[in-house]
Design an enzyme around this catalytic site. Sequence first.
Site, PDB file in Angstrom:
ATOM      1  N   HIS A  58      42.849  44.601  36.091  1.00 29.97           N
ATOM      2  CA  HIS A  58      41.783  43.909  35.564  1.00 29.97           C
ATOM      3  C   HIS A  58      42.143  43.169  34.272  1.00 29.97           C
ATOM      4  O   HIS A  58      42.977  43.768  33.410  1.00 29.97           O
ATOM      5  CB  HIS A  58      40.858  44.850  35.091  1.00 29.97           C
ATOM      6  CG  HIS A  58      39.500  44.175  34.809  1.00 29.97           C
ATOM      7  ND1 HIS A  58      38.633  43.535  35.667  1.00 29.97           N
ATOM      8  CD2 HIS A  58      39.075  44.071  33.445  1.00 29.97           C
ATOM      9  CE1 HIS A  58      37.347  42.979  34.990  1.00 29.97           C
ATOM     10  NE2 HIS A  58      37.858  43.310  33.645  1.00 29.97           N
TER      11      HIS A  58
ATOM     12  N   ARG B 183      36.218  41.034  45.665  1.00 31.17           N
ATOM     13  CA  ARG B 183      34.968  41.460  46.364  1.00 31.17           C
ATOM     14  C   ARG B 183      34.677  42.829  45.815  1.00 31.17           C
ATOM     15  O   ARG B 183      35.714  43.577  45.260  1.00 31.17           O
ATOM     16  CB  ARG B 183      35.140  41.900  47.757  1.00 31.17           C
ATOM     17  CG  ARG B 183      35.750  40.650  48.647  1.00 31.17           C
ATOM     18  CD  ARG B 183      34.590  39.313  48.658  1.00 31.17           C
ATOM     19  NE  ARG B 183      33.605  39.779  49.237  1.00 31.17           N
ATOM     20  CZ  ARG B 183      32.361  38.949  49.444  1.00 31.17           C
ATOM     21  NH1 ARG B 183      32.463  37.733  48.586  1.00 31.17           N
ATOM     22  NH2 ARG B 183      31.325  39.265  49.689  1.00 31.17           N
TER      23      ARG B 183
ATOM     24  N   SER C 166      49.611  35.987  42.347  1.00 26.48           N
ATOM     25  CA  SER C 166      50.891  36.338  41.546  1.00 26.48           C
ATOM     26  C   SER C 166      51.054  37.731  41.126  1.00 26.48           C
ATOM     27  O   SER C 166      52.300  38.108  41.162  1.00 26.48           O
ATOM     28  CB  SER C 166      50.771  35.412  40.396  1.00 26.48           C
ATOM     29  OG  SER C 166      49.682  36.023  39.405  1.00 26.48           O
ATOM     30  N   ASN C 167      50.211  38.631  41.181  1.00 25.26           N
ATOM     31  CA  ASN C 167      50.441  40.063  41.025  1.00 25.26           C
ATOM     32  C   ASN C 167      50.997  40.400  42.279  1.00 25.26           C
ATOM     33  O   ASN C 167      51.821  41.416  42.240  1.00 25.26           O
ATOM     34  CB  ASN C 167      49.151  40.590  40.374  1.00 25.26           C
ATOM     35  CG  ASN C 167      48.795  40.603  39.175  1.00 25.26           C
ATOM     36  OD1 ASN C 167      49.657  40.984  38.233  1.00 25.26           O
ATOM     37  ND2 ASN C 167      47.804  39.554  38.740  1.00 25.26           N
TER      38      ASN C 167
HETATM   39  C1  GRF Z   1      44.392  38.887  37.810  1.00 22.03           C
HETATM   40  O1  GRF Z   1      44.045  38.432  36.534  1.00 22.03           O
HETATM   41  C2  GRF Z   1      43.915  40.171  38.134  1.00 22.03           C
HETATM   42  O2  GRF Z   1      43.768  40.935  36.681  1.00 22.03           O
HETATM   43  C3  GRF Z   1      42.471  39.990  38.287  1.00 22.03           C
HETATM   44  O3  GRF Z   1      42.619  38.775  39.289  1.00 22.03           O
HETATM   45  C4  GRF Z   1      43.787  37.932  38.757  1.00 22.03           C
HETATM   46  C5  GRF Z   1      44.626  37.762  40.163  1.00 22.03           C
HETATM   47  O4  GRF Z   1      45.644  37.000  39.625  1.00 22.03           O
HETATM   48  N1  GRF Z   1      41.930  41.145  39.099  1.00 22.03           N
HETATM   49  P1  GRF Z   1      46.441  36.635  41.014  1.00 22.03           P
HETATM   50  O5  GRF Z   1      45.893  36.177  42.058  1.00 22.03           O
HETATM   51  O6  GRF Z   1      47.511  37.949  41.135  1.00 22.03           O
HETATM   52  O7  GRF Z   1      47.682  35.620  40.420  1.00 22.03           O
END
Ligand code: GRF
Length: 306
Positions: A223, A205, A127-128
Site C-alpha cells: 500500500h 478490487r 511494476s511491483n
Molecule cells: C502501488 O503503488 C501499490 O502500492 C498499490 O498499487 C500500486 C501498483 O503499482 N497497491 P504497480 O501496478 O505495481 O506499478
Amino acid sequence: MKKGIAPGQALQPRLQAGVKTDSLEIAVHLDGSVGTPGPAQSKAIANLNEEINRCWSGIEPMQHPIDDNLESLKTQCIGQAIEIGVDGRQDGEMGHEPNPALTDTSQHKPDDHAPLRLGLMASGNGSNFEAVARAIEAGSLNAVIKLLVVNNPGCGAQKRAERLGIPCSVVNHRQLTNRESLDRELVRQFQAADVEAIVMAGWMRIVTSVLIAGFPDRLVNIHPSLLPSFRGLDAIGQALAAGVKVSGCTVHLVTEDLDAGPIVAQSAVPVLPGDDNASLAERIHEQEHRLLPMALTELALRWRQG
Ligand code: GRF
C-alpha cells in the site's frame, strides 16, 4: 569540497534498519491526523529533517561511480535509514532489534529452503509484480511466481508477464456477478497452481473473506502510504492533501479490515515542496520495488520456520 559517500552508507552509523530512533518512530506513529502533530511528533519530525539534511549535505553525486542522480541517491539513503521490519504487530508498533532478514538477504541461500511458491494479483501497470520477478531472477528472493492473475485484460502487468515468460491468467471481474465469485475463482486458480502465498501487487478490487480464508495469513498487500495513515483509495492524494512531510509504503498481511492487517515492513520517503501525485508516486514506487521483495524474504523465513 564535500566528502563523497556511497548510497546506503550515509546514515549507517546512526540509523540502522530495525533500530529504535526518533526517525523510525515517525514512520509508525503518523496516524493521519497530520497537520496537528503533538509536541513529541513535532520534535521527532524536526529530528528526522535534521538527519535527512545531514545525510543529504554530505552527498557529492559526481563522486559516486554508479548513480549520479542526486534525487535518487537521497531517496535511497532515506529509505534505507527509515525502513523497518515488524514481526506480526497489529498496532504498528515497531521492532527494536536489528532485523538481519531485512538487511542481509545473502544469509538466505537459495539452497536453504525450497523456493516460496507465489501467486501474484495485479490490476494495472505491474511494476511491483516485475520487481518481485526481478528479485527472484537476481537470486535475492528465494521464490517462484507460479501464476499472475490480472483482472483488466491487456493491462501493463499482463504485458510484463508475457515479456518475462511468467504464467498469467485474466479473470475479468466484469464477467462475474459479485466480489465473492471473483475471489472463489482466484482461490480455485491459485490452488490449482499450487501456490503457498499470494501477493496483491496493485490489485484494485476489495477482497472478501473467501480469498482471505483460502490463504489464511498468506495474503500480502502493498500500500502506498505509511499505514495506518491513509488507508483505501488514492493514498498518495490523501497524503498530499493532508500536507504530510513524510510518506512511504507499507507491506502488510491482509485481513477483512481494509489496509489494516499486521504490518510486515515499511519504508519512508520525504514529501518535497512542489510534489504532485506523479512525483510522490514515483518516489514511493522506487521504495516499493525494494521493500516488497525484502518483505517477502522476511515472510518466507517466518513461514518456513512455522
Ligand atoms: C502501488 O503503488 C501499490 O502500492 C498499490 O498499487 C500500486 C501498483 O503499482 N497497491 P504497480 O501496478 O505495481 O506499478
